[in-house]
Write an enzyme that holds these catalytic residues in place. Structure first.
Site, short mmCIF file in Angstrom:
data_model
loop_
_atom_site.label_atom_id
_atom_site.label_comp_id
_atom_site.label_asym_id
_atom_site.label_seq_id
_atom_site.Cartn_x
_atom_site.Cartn_y
_atom_site.Cartn_z
N HIS A 243 0.83 -1.21 0.00
CA HIS A 243 0.00 0.00 0.00
C HIS A 243 0.87 1.27 0.00
O HIS A 243 0.82 2.08 -0.92
CB HIS A 243 -0.89 0.03 1.26
CG HIS A 243 -1.83 -1.12 1.40
ND1 HIS A 243 -2.92 -1.34 0.57
CD2 HIS A 243 -1.86 -2.12 2.31
CE1 HIS A 243 -3.57 -2.42 0.97
NE2 HIS A 243 -2.96 -2.92 2.01
O1 RIB Z 1 -5.22 0.53 4.17
C1 RIB Z 1 -3.82 0.46 4.10
C2 RIB Z 1 -3.22 1.56 4.91
O2 RIB Z 1 -3.57 1.41 6.27
C3 RIB Z 1 -1.68 1.55 4.88
O3 RIB Z 1 -1.22 2.86 5.03
C4 RIB Z 1 -1.32 0.75 6.11
O4 RIB Z 1 -0.05 1.11 6.63
C5 RIB Z 1 -2.40 1.19 7.05
O5 RIB Z 1 -1.99 2.41 7.63
#
Ligand code: RIB
Ligand code: CA
Length: 326
Positions: A243
């Site tokens: 992500h």
């Molecule tokens: O949904 C994914 C996000 O949420 C990423 O930034 C992960 O680190 C969590 O913070």
């Protein structure tokens, strides 16, 4: 010093480290295209204190203790804090075991954001990969400050993709929907990396086997292992979605992505829908009647090209030189 050069793009990372946040820090510091001015931390995956300590630990691992860390908000603007320790572990970095940081954090994230953006108007890129509380507080304290960023690359939201924390909301936007709405409505030049792209790029078990037998390689394997085991149990697939590194990818090489301008806003009121990105893509509506603001959204990515960029940078020569000194 790291691999950046005099014409590198100055960036500030705002993160809730967290495993993929740590990978985003490694990617940013291993990329010659970027010059990291500082790392701001925020309550999200784990508490502010744990996340701040993790940022310091990862910087020490990379031999980059010159990068300052600025703690920010200890919780969302109006809601109780929610954490994601089931994914990141109680310590926030999975099964990895980094030594305690040998230095403390600097001042305050919100002041750092305001001072830096005001001193360098149009030059600094914000890369926000946690709940947007710090950015919203900066905008509230200095209205218009986010528009002074060259670009605000945000990991958050889901446009055509289901949520990951509720049926419709992604974790960062769900953790602080009010902050996400305020940042979206700030008029800043936002480019979003929603779940639509981040669910298309993952570390697989085969990647772990190929990681270098160095402190950095061992760190990454230990950090992602519990999340991969969880994925195996719930989704029958040992994957770790990248992500936050994808938000860094937007700043390094936007041509990897298919980016579409979408009129969007963030829901804050619904019991079932808080944190949802509401995109107005009605067929028979003129642009002037669309709900929300025009936000650049990355809706597809060349996953192979991204991974080909990702691995050499997180295990970059500068870092492996540091490894060889250990
Ligand atoms: O949904 C994914 C996000 O949420 C990423 O930034 C992960 O680190 C969590 O913070
Ligand atoms: Ca994060």
């Amino acid at each position: 010093m790291g691999s950046e050069t005099s014409d590198s793009r100055p960036v500030i990372l705002d993160a809730d480290p967290g495993v993929d946040d740590a990978l985003a820090i490694m990617l940013a510091l291993g990329s010659p295209e970027l010059a990291v001015l500082g790392i701001c931390t925020v309550s999200g995956n784990v508490s502010l204190d744990i996340g701040t300590g993790n940022a310091l630990r990862v910087l020490a691992l990379l031999g980059r203790d010159e990068v300052p860390v600025y703690p920010g908000a200890g919780g969302p603007l109006r809601r109780e804090a929610v954490y994601a320790t089931e994914v990141h572990g109680p310590g926030g970095l999975g099964d990895s075991a980094l030594p305690l940081p040998g230095r403390s954090s600097s001042g305050d994230a919100v002041s750092f954001l305001i001072e830096t953006l005001s001193a360098l108007p149009g030059e600094v890129t914000l890369i926000a990969v946690g709940p947007l509380t710090n950015l919203a507080l900066a905008e509230a304290r200095a209205p218009g400050v986010l528009k002074k960023a060259r670009e605000v690359c945000v990991m958050g939201g889901a446009v055509d993709e289901p949520g990951n924390i509720t049926p419709v909301a992604e974790f960062n936007f769900f953790a602080d929907p009010e902050a996400a709405r305020q940042v979206v409505r700030s008029g800043a030049s936002i480019t979003l990396a929603p779940l639509d792209v981040t669910h298309r790029v993952a570390l697989e078990a085969s990647h772990l086997a190929e990681m270098p037998a160095t402190p950095t390689g061992r760190f990454v394997r230990g950090a992602v292992r519990p999340a991969m085991e969880l994925a195996m149990r719930v989704r029958a697939g040992r994957q770790f979605f990248l992500h936050d590194p994808l938000a860094v990818g937007l700043a390094i090489c936007p041509s990897l992505f298919r980016i579409e301008t979408v009129f969007a806003d963030v829901e804050t009121g619904g019991d079932l829908t808080a944190g949802q990105v509401v995109a107005d893509r009605r067929l028979f509506t003129t642009e002037g009647n669309r709900k929300g603001l025009p936000i650049r959204c990355a809706l597809d990515v060349d996953a192979g090209r991204f991974l080909a960029l990702f691995f050499p940078r997180i295990f970059s020569e500068a870092v492996s030189r540091e490894d060889s000194r250990r």
